[in-house]
Design a protein around this motif. Structure first.
Motif, PDB file in Angstrom:
ATOM      1  N   LEU A  86       0.544  -1.311   0.046  1.00 62.87           N
ATOM      2  CA  LEU A  86      -0.041  -0.224  -0.095  1.00 62.87           C
ATOM      3  C   LEU A  86       0.955   1.203   0.066  1.00 62.87           C
ATOM      4  CD1 LEU A  86      -3.341   0.831  -0.048  1.00 62.87           C
ATOM      5  CD2 LEU A  86      -2.773   1.008   2.624  1.00 62.87           C
ATOM      6  N   PRO A  87       1.685   1.469  -1.071  1.00 66.08           N
ATOM      7  CA  PRO A  87       2.459   2.590  -1.204  1.00 66.08           C
ATOM      8  C   PRO A  87       1.599   3.934  -1.421  1.00 66.08           C
ATOM      9  CG  PRO A  87       2.460   1.338  -3.210  1.00 66.08           C
ATOM     10  CD  PRO A  87       1.812   0.688  -2.426  1.00 66.08           C
ATOM     11  N   PRO A  88       2.110   5.045  -1.183  1.00 67.72           N
ATOM     12  CA  PRO A  88       1.356   6.266  -1.338  1.00 67.72           C
ATOM     13  C   PRO A  88       0.761   6.293  -2.757  1.00 67.72           C
ATOM     14  CG  PRO A  88       3.413   6.803  -0.081  1.00 67.72           C
ATOM     15  CD  PRO A  88       3.434   5.184  -0.478  1.00 67.72           C
ATOM     16  N   GLY A  89      -0.519   6.523  -2.875  1.00 66.55           N
ATOM     17  CA  GLY A  89      -0.960   6.632  -4.177  1.00 66.55           C
ATOM     18  C   GLY A  89      -1.544   5.327  -4.866  1.00 66.55           C
ATOM     19  N   TYR A  90      -1.326   4.459  -4.042  1.00 60.37           N
ATOM     20  CA  TYR A  90      -1.956   2.959  -4.442  1.00 60.37           C
ATOM     21  C   TYR A  90      -3.145   2.946  -5.119  1.00 60.37           C
ATOM     22  CZ  TYR A  90      -2.709  -1.999  -4.661  1.00 60.37           C
ATOM     23  OH  TYR A  90      -3.066  -3.314  -4.915  1.00 60.37           O
ATOM     24  N   TYR A  91      -3.976   3.493  -4.376  1.00 57.63           N
ATOM     25  CA  TYR A  91      -5.599   3.683  -4.875  1.00 57.63           C
ATOM     26  C   TYR A  91      -5.912   4.559  -5.648  1.00 57.63           C
ATOM     27  CZ  TYR A  91      -7.038   0.027  -1.559  1.00 57.63           C
ATOM     28  OH  TYR A  91      -7.093  -1.253  -0.843  1.00 57.63           O
ATOM     29  N   ARG A  92      -5.018   5.433  -6.017  1.00 54.10           N
ATOM     30  CA  ARG A  92      -5.352   6.626  -6.869  1.00 54.10           C
ATOM     31  C   ARG A  92      -6.026   6.425  -8.216  1.00 54.10           C
ATOM     32  NH1 ARG A  92       0.013   9.392  -7.612  1.00 54.10           N
ATOM     33  NH2 ARG A  92      -0.295   9.633  -5.264  1.00 54.10           N
TER      34      ARG A  92
ATOM     35  N   GLY B 118     -22.652   7.391   0.247  1.00 57.13           N
ATOM     36  CA  GLY B 118     -22.679   6.134   1.447  1.00 57.13           C
ATOM     37  C   GLY B 118     -21.494   6.319   2.329  1.00 57.13           C
ATOM     38  N   PRO B 119     -21.618   5.412   3.195  1.00 57.87           N
ATOM     39  CA  PRO B 119     -20.679   5.678   4.542  1.00 57.87           C
ATOM     40  C   PRO B 119     -18.878   5.688   3.897  1.00 57.87           C
ATOM     41  CG  PRO B 119     -21.622   3.443   4.439  1.00 57.87           C
ATOM     42  CD  PRO B 119     -22.111   4.075   3.346  1.00 57.87           C
ATOM     43  N   PHE B 120     -18.736   5.049   2.874  1.00 59.84           N
ATOM     44  CA  PHE B 120     -17.363   5.049   2.285  1.00 59.84           C
ATOM     45  C   PHE B 120     -17.174   5.875   1.290  1.00 59.84           C
ATOM     46  CE2 PHE B 120     -18.101   0.846   4.335  1.00 59.84           C
ATOM     47  CZ  PHE B 120     -17.267   1.088   5.414  1.00 59.84           C
ATOM     48  N   ALA B 121     -17.888   7.126   1.067  1.00 59.40           N
ATOM     49  CA  ALA B 121     -17.695   8.042   0.060  1.00 59.40           C
ATOM     50  C   ALA B 121     -16.193   8.406   0.001  1.00 59.40           C
ATOM     51  CB  ALA B 121     -18.811   9.023   0.074  1.00 59.40           C
ATOM     52  N   GLY B 122     -15.974   8.523  -1.261  1.00 61.76           N
ATOM     53  CA  GLY B 122     -14.293   8.975  -1.409  1.00 61.76           C
ATOM     54  C   GLY B 122     -13.405   7.894  -1.354  1.00 61.76           C
ATOM     55  N   TYR B 123     -13.908   6.823  -0.969  1.00 59.11           N
ATOM     56  CA  TYR B 123     -13.094   5.497  -0.835  1.00 59.11           C
ATOM     57  C   TYR B 123     -13.174   4.793  -1.855  1.00 59.11           C
ATOM     58  CZ  TYR B 123     -11.587   6.839   3.961  1.00 59.11           C
ATOM     59  OH  TYR B 123     -11.304   7.569   5.201  1.00 59.11           O
TER      60      TYR B 123
ATOM     61  N   GLU C  77      -8.858  -3.024  -9.699  1.00 62.83           N
ATOM     62  CA  GLU C  77      -9.949  -3.287  -8.392  1.00 62.83           C
ATOM     63  C   GLU C  77      -9.795  -4.798  -8.153  1.00 62.83           C
ATOM     64  OE1 GLU C  77     -13.775  -0.737  -8.224  1.00 62.83           O
ATOM     65  OE2 GLU C  77     -13.427  -1.672 -10.274  1.00 62.83           O
ATOM     66  N   LEU C  78      -9.390  -5.864  -9.140  1.00 57.09           N
ATOM     67  CA  LEU C  78      -9.485  -7.207  -8.668  1.00 57.09           C
ATOM     68  C   LEU C  78      -8.075  -7.396  -8.145  1.00 57.09           C
ATOM     69  CD1 LEU C  78     -11.090  -8.597 -11.993  1.00 57.09           C
ATOM     70  CD2 LEU C  78     -12.014  -8.482  -9.680  1.00 57.09           C
ATOM     71  N   TRP C  79      -7.167  -6.789  -8.414  1.00 52.16           N
ATOM     72  CA  TRP C  79      -5.904  -6.864  -7.671  1.00 52.16           C
ATOM     73  C   TRP C  79      -5.974  -6.663  -6.392  1.00 52.16           C
ATOM     74  CZ3 TRP C  79      -2.982 -10.391  -9.407  1.00 52.16           C
ATOM     75  CH2 TRP C  79      -2.797 -10.701 -10.646  1.00 52.16           C
ATOM     76  N   ALA C  80      -6.796  -5.467  -6.207  1.00 52.15           N
ATOM     77  CA  ALA C  80      -6.679  -4.690  -4.952  1.00 52.15           C
ATOM     78  C   ALA C  80      -7.677  -5.691  -4.069  1.00 52.15           C
ATOM     79  CB  ALA C  80      -7.129  -3.417  -4.892  1.00 52.15           C
ATOM     80  N   VAL C  81      -8.212  -6.514  -4.135  1.00 55.47           N
ATOM     81  CA  VAL C  81      -9.219  -7.316  -3.610  1.00 55.47           C
ATOM     82  C   VAL C  81      -8.628  -7.924  -2.088  1.00 55.47           C
ATOM     83  CG1 VAL C  81     -10.589  -9.302  -3.091  1.00 55.47           C
ATOM     84  CG2 VAL C  81     -10.920  -7.835  -5.208  1.00 55.47           C
ATOM     85  N   SER C  82      -7.337  -8.402  -2.532  1.00 47.96           N
ATOM     86  CA  SER C  82      -6.614  -9.124  -1.382  1.00 47.96           C
ATOM     87  C   SER C  82      -6.073  -8.093  -0.287  1.00 47.96           C
ATOM     88  CB  SER C  82      -5.281  -9.731  -2.045  1.00 47.96           C
ATOM     89  OG  SER C  82      -4.497 -10.198  -0.789  1.00 47.96           O
ATOM     90  N   ILE C  83      -5.724  -7.123  -0.647  1.00 56.27           N
ATOM     91  CA  ILE C  83      -5.142  -6.115   0.293  1.00 56.27           C
ATOM     92  C   ILE C  83      -6.243  -5.333   0.984  1.00 56.27           C
ATOM     93  CG2 ILE C  83      -4.806  -4.119  -1.451  1.00 56.27           C
ATOM     94  CD1 ILE C  83      -2.363  -3.323   0.140  1.00 56.27           C
TER      95      ILE C  83
END
Length: 405
Positions: free
Chosen positions: A108-114, A122-127, A167-173
């Motif tokens: 999870l380096p900086p900008g990983y989810y960019r 919803g409760p996770f707006a912006g995520y 997104e599929l790669w990010a499921v695990s983390i």
């Protein structure tokens, strides 16, 4: 006590203010699939996400809370205090929790989810959307990880709304992040409940004259407690210590009944609720630790390709499935960049490249036909420029300058 709860449950985003465990109604796999479809229909993404607290910062806060809970629990054991099964799971497996946190930080380096699609509301707006997806999976399985259930959950979600390759790669983390978050909340409850039981013991000790001290009048002890909160954990321990004691203690139990009645409950209900809370907490902590082990053992490359819609499209009419993994990944990486630069969905680009390959099958013959009927010709080789033009691809400035030079 307010400061303690603030420290345990955090200050920042509304998404983190709720200290309750990540646990909702337990779903069967069929009900889980239905929920995935409804979730996909409800989760809208936005091109202009709101600013939110970073997951990296939350992870650091979770790590600090878990370390404090671990140290506090170890000290309680060293002092000879009894601990709950959930607390035992925490101290026996804290090394595993630390390893999970280290791995998340590495991945999870900086900008990983960019580049990941973000939720509009919803409760996770912006995520990231995938974060909301994995949160729902953890909540409705009580943190129990099962790769088959996860695949069916993702497939059902994609029946309504396809997920991107990233997104599929990010499921695990994302799963690991949610499990750590859930463990933090349960660890906070463990610490808080133990602190409340200790507070109750101090009250009982003063009333009963424990340790060779003279018993204090109930009126004096209760006067010191005026305005202090009465939790279920404290009520249970007070009842346990004072029930069936001398008549002089009755005033304290009456006071407790009155305080509980003001909350709309009774001593018996508080005992039941606290025991239920401990029992469910024990199960959830065990599930979290077990799931952390299972997640580390899963072949995520295989799982990714099993749920990737892009892979299914590319494999349907070519030899894509027979290629080795690095080659398939080259195709996917190229397709990701083309989708990003053309502002089109990855699945749409995959279907376009397959159509181009099919068109070459009837239009070209000989050796060249074999080359041009492979999607890689349009993703990585001589057909790339023409294919870019056909989908409206606009290369980023750095790529344009490299090509020009």
């Amino acid at each position: 006590m307010t400061n303690l709860l603030d420290r345990l449950f955090g200050h920042a985003s509304p998404a983190w203010r709720n200290g309750n465990p990540v646990r909702e109604e337990l779903f069967s796999v069929e009900r889980l699939e239905e929920h995935a479809r409804s979730l996909a229909a409800a989760q809208l993404v936005t091109l202009k996400p709101i600013r939110v607290d970073s997951l990296v910062r939350r992870l650091a806060d979770n790590a600090a809370v878990l370390l404090d809970a671990y140290r506090s629990t170890v000290k309680a054991v060293d002092d000879g205090s009894a601990i709950t099964p959930a607390a035992e799971w925490l101290i026996d497996n804290y090394y595993l929790v630390e390893r999970q946190i280290r791995e998340i930080r590495t991945d999870l380096p900086p900008g990983y989810y960019r580049q990941l699609p973000k939720l509009a509301g919803g409760p996770f707006a912006g995520y990231p959307r995938v974060f909301g997806l994995t949160w729902a999976f953890v909540a409705h399985t009580d943190s129990h990880f099962d790769s088959e259930m996860l695949c069916r959950f993702i497939d059902a979600y994609q029946d309504v709304q396809p997920l991107t390759i990233g997104e599929l790669w990010a499921v695990s983390i994302s799963l690991r992040i949610v499990l750590v978050e859930n463990l933090r909340r349960l660890a906070a409850r463990i610490v808080h409940s133990r602190a409340e039981r200790q507070r109750a013991d101090r009250i009982a000790d003063r009333l009963l004259g424990a340790g060779g001290r003279a018993p204090e009048p109930a009126a004096v002890v209760l006067a010191d407690l005026a305005g202090a909160p009465v939790s279920d954990a404290l009520a249970v321990q007070v009842v346990h210590r004072l029930r069936d004691q001398a008549a002089s203690i009755t005033q304290a139990l009456t006071w407790l009944d009155q305080r509980l009645a003001a909350r709309g409950t009774t001593a018996d209900a508080a005992v039941h609720d606290e025991q239920q809370r401990q029992a469910t907490g024990n199960v959830t902590v065990r599930n979290i630790i077990t799931s952390m082990r299972l997640i580390s053992d899963v072949d995520w490359l295989e799982l990714f390709e099993r749920v990737s819609l892009v892979d299914r499209v590319l494999a349907a009419d070519s030899g894509f499935a027979d290629m080795d993994f690095p080659t398939r990944n080259l195709y996917r990486n190229a397709l990701e960049k083309l989708a990003l630069g053309s502002k089109r969905a990855e699945l749409d680009v995959a279907q376009s490249v397959v159509r181009a390959a099919k068109a070459a099958m009837s239009a070209i013959s000989g050796q060249e036909r074999n080359r041009r009927t492979d999607p890689g010709y349009y993703l990585l080789a001589g057909g790339r420029c023409a294919f870019e033009a056909s989908i409206g691809f606009r290369p980023p400035l750095r790529i344009w300058l490299a090509r020009w030079s």
